[in-house]
Design an enzyme around this catalytic site. Structure first.
Site, mmCIF file in Angstrom:
data_model
loop_
_atom_site.group_PDB
_atom_site.id
_atom_site.type_symbol
_atom_site.label_atom_id
_atom_site.label_comp_id
_atom_site.label_asym_id
_atom_site.label_seq_id
_atom_site.Cartn_x
_atom_site.Cartn_y
_atom_site.Cartn_z
ATOM 1 N N ASP A 125 4.868 -5.933 15.762
ATOM 2 C CA ASP A 125 4.928 -5.516 14.354
ATOM 3 C C ASP A 125 4.033 -4.283 14.132
ATOM 4 O O ASP A 125 4.443 -3.310 13.493
ATOM 5 C CB ASP A 125 4.474 -6.699 13.480
ATOM 6 C CG ASP A 125 4.432 -6.365 12.014
ATOM 7 O OD1 ASP A 125 5.492 -6.401 11.366
ATOM 8 O OD2 ASP A 125 3.332 -6.052 11.513
ATOM 9 N N GLU A 150 4.834 -16.449 11.066
ATOM 10 C CA GLU A 150 6.118 -17.135 11.214
ATOM 11 C C GLU A 150 5.951 -18.347 12.136
ATOM 12 O O GLU A 150 4.967 -18.434 12.877
ATOM 13 C CB GLU A 150 7.128 -16.202 11.893
ATOM 14 C CG GLU A 150 7.217 -14.822 11.307
ATOM 15 C CD GLU A 150 8.216 -14.752 10.182
ATOM 16 O OE1 GLU A 150 9.159 -15.555 10.183
ATOM 17 O OE2 GLU A 150 8.016 -13.915 9.289
ATOM 18 N N ILE A 194 0.857 -1.186 0.000
ATOM 19 C CA ILE A 194 0.000 0.000 0.000
ATOM 20 C C ILE A 194 0.896 1.239 0.000
ATOM 21 O O ILE A 194 1.864 1.297 0.752
ATOM 22 C CB ILE A 194 -0.899 0.027 1.266
ATOM 23 C CG1 ILE A 194 -1.682 -1.283 1.407
ATOM 24 C CG2 ILE A 194 -1.842 1.216 1.232
ATOM 25 C CD1 ILE A 194 -2.411 -1.423 2.733
ATOM 26 N N LYS A 252 5.036 -0.307 13.175
ATOM 27 C CA LYS A 252 4.414 0.374 12.028
ATOM 28 C C LYS A 252 3.693 1.648 12.479
ATOM 29 O O LYS A 252 3.686 2.651 11.750
ATOM 30 C CB LYS A 252 3.449 -0.583 11.326
ATOM 31 C CG LYS A 252 4.165 -1.723 10.610
ATOM 32 C CD LYS A 252 3.180 -2.795 10.170
ATOM 33 C CE LYS A 252 3.866 -3.885 9.362
ATOM 34 N NZ LYS A 252 2.978 -5.053 9.125
#
Ligand code: HSE
Length: 375
Positions: A184, A173, A119, A188
């Site tokens: 994560d 994972e 994106i 971000k």
């Protein structure tokens, strides 16, 4: 553009393939642990071969993790090379070091693929800031968590089964901690807030809660109240003060966030001129991520360097009080703040975000989800 590519995993291989047919750029060397034979690039196991090659003007970092990625990127910039990376952990943690260094060295540093994969979120956020003030950034930034929550919601399956499915499909994972514990998303959010607000958030002041302890019974409780649980990130600025947090949040069924399926992302900004803009798409995967890495390389070629002027260090203060759904543990302090029960779970009166996250730290088996704020 002559590129030294660090790493030949999911993203690195995608970059190599997308660059191969292009006339304006070429991957000339690839740093890789394996012995690979590539048609048009020399493979090396030694980073110095890239660093000391004066014909390489741009390093694409696709090895991930903090080290040695940080050291390679710093050395590359100190040698006058542009850097393009998808490495959100490195950018979030070393933002204060990497941005000033790029400015000092007069090189380009871009990281569009670090948030939202394919994106064009960060690059558009950069454009938005040219003419307006951004007051809010956030949304669904982790495909793995969204996949797990969406599967649980649609099928009633339990967390373990949904996680196993996410792993089988290659989203999660083998050790899914970074995704399911919200780290994560936290990385971000911090990058997005830094770019959107032109600041550098103190990471340690931004609380994070993940989805690891959610159970099928929680989903049943949410459904009974017309809610869908999503892992949401939120960062706001108002009159010089900043708030930011990552936590499971209940979204009324039918809202945009509640409707995001499988492993998709939905990232939103609020600007004082354009209002709300939301970006929806594939937040991960080889070609979506490689696409934005190559877009960044093209931007470097066209002289578009870093995202924003490097701003001041900011400590987050979350003044807002929210009601929370809490399951999996309780104690007197929680019971004192109870407003009602949903099944066996507690729903609190409005409490500070700080208090709720501190309570969660002391009850690692618990699950929390914020109720939506009445607007
Ligand atoms: N693990 C991330 C996700 C992808 O599931 O969204 C890379 O950012």
């Amino acid at each position: 553009m002559r590129i030294g590519l660090l790493g030949f995993g999911t993203v690195g291989k995608g970059v190599y393939k997308l660059v191969a047919p292009r006339a304006d750029m070429q991957v000339v060397r690839v740093l890789c642990r394996r012995d690979l034979e590539l048609d048009d690039a020399a493979v090396t196991h030694n980073f110095d071969d890239i660093l000391n090659d004066p014909t390489i003007d741009t390093v694409v970092e696709a090895i991930g993790g903090l080290h040695p990625a940080r050291e390679y990127v710093i050395a590359a910039m100190e040698h006058g090379k542009n850097v393009v990376t998808a490495n959100k952990a490195m950018v979030a943690v070393y933002y204060d070091e990497l941005l000033p260094l790029a400015q000092r060295m007069g090189v380009h540093f871009r990281c569009t693929a670090s948030v939202g994969g394919g994106i064009g979120w960060l690059s558009e956020l950069e454009r938005v800031r040219r003419i307006e003030t951004v007051s809010h950034v956030g949304g669904i930034m982790n495909g793995t968590c969204n996949f797990i929550l969406d599967s649980m919601h649609r099928t009633g399956m339990d967390y373990k089964a949904a996680l196993a499915q996410a792993q089988a499909l290659g989203y999660a994972e083998a050790d899914p901690s970074t995704d399911v514990d919200g780290i994560d998303t936290w990385h971000k959010l911090i990058i997005s807030a830094n770019v959107g607000f032109g600041v550098s958030l103190d990471l340690n002041s931004v609380p994070v809660a993940g989805i690891r302890n959610i159970q099928a019974s929680d989903i049943e409780n949410f459904k009974a109240h017309g809610m869908v649980c999503k892992l949401l990130s939120t960062a706001k600025q108002q009159d010089g003060s900043y708030s930011a947090y990552v936590q499971p949040t209940l979204c009324p069924a039918g809202t945009l966030e509640a409707s995001v399926p499988t492993n998709y992302n939905l990232i939103t900004l609020s600007g004082n001129t354009s209002g709300r803009q939301s970006f929806y798409g594939q937040g991960a995967g080889r070609y979506p991520t490689a696409y934005n890495v190559v877009q960044d390389c093209i931007d470097c070629l066209r002289g578009r360097g870093f995202y924003c002027s490097y701003g001041k260090k900011v400590t987050v203060i979350n003044k807002l009080k929210l009601s929370y759904y809490v399951s999996g543990a309780t104690d007197d302090a929680l019971e004192e703040r109870k407003a009602l029960n949903w099944g066996d779970a507690v729903v609190t009166r409005p409490v500070s975000i700080h208090w709720m996250h501190q309570w969660l730290d002391a009850h690692p088996g618990a699950f929390i989800a914020a109720l939506p704020v009445e607007e």
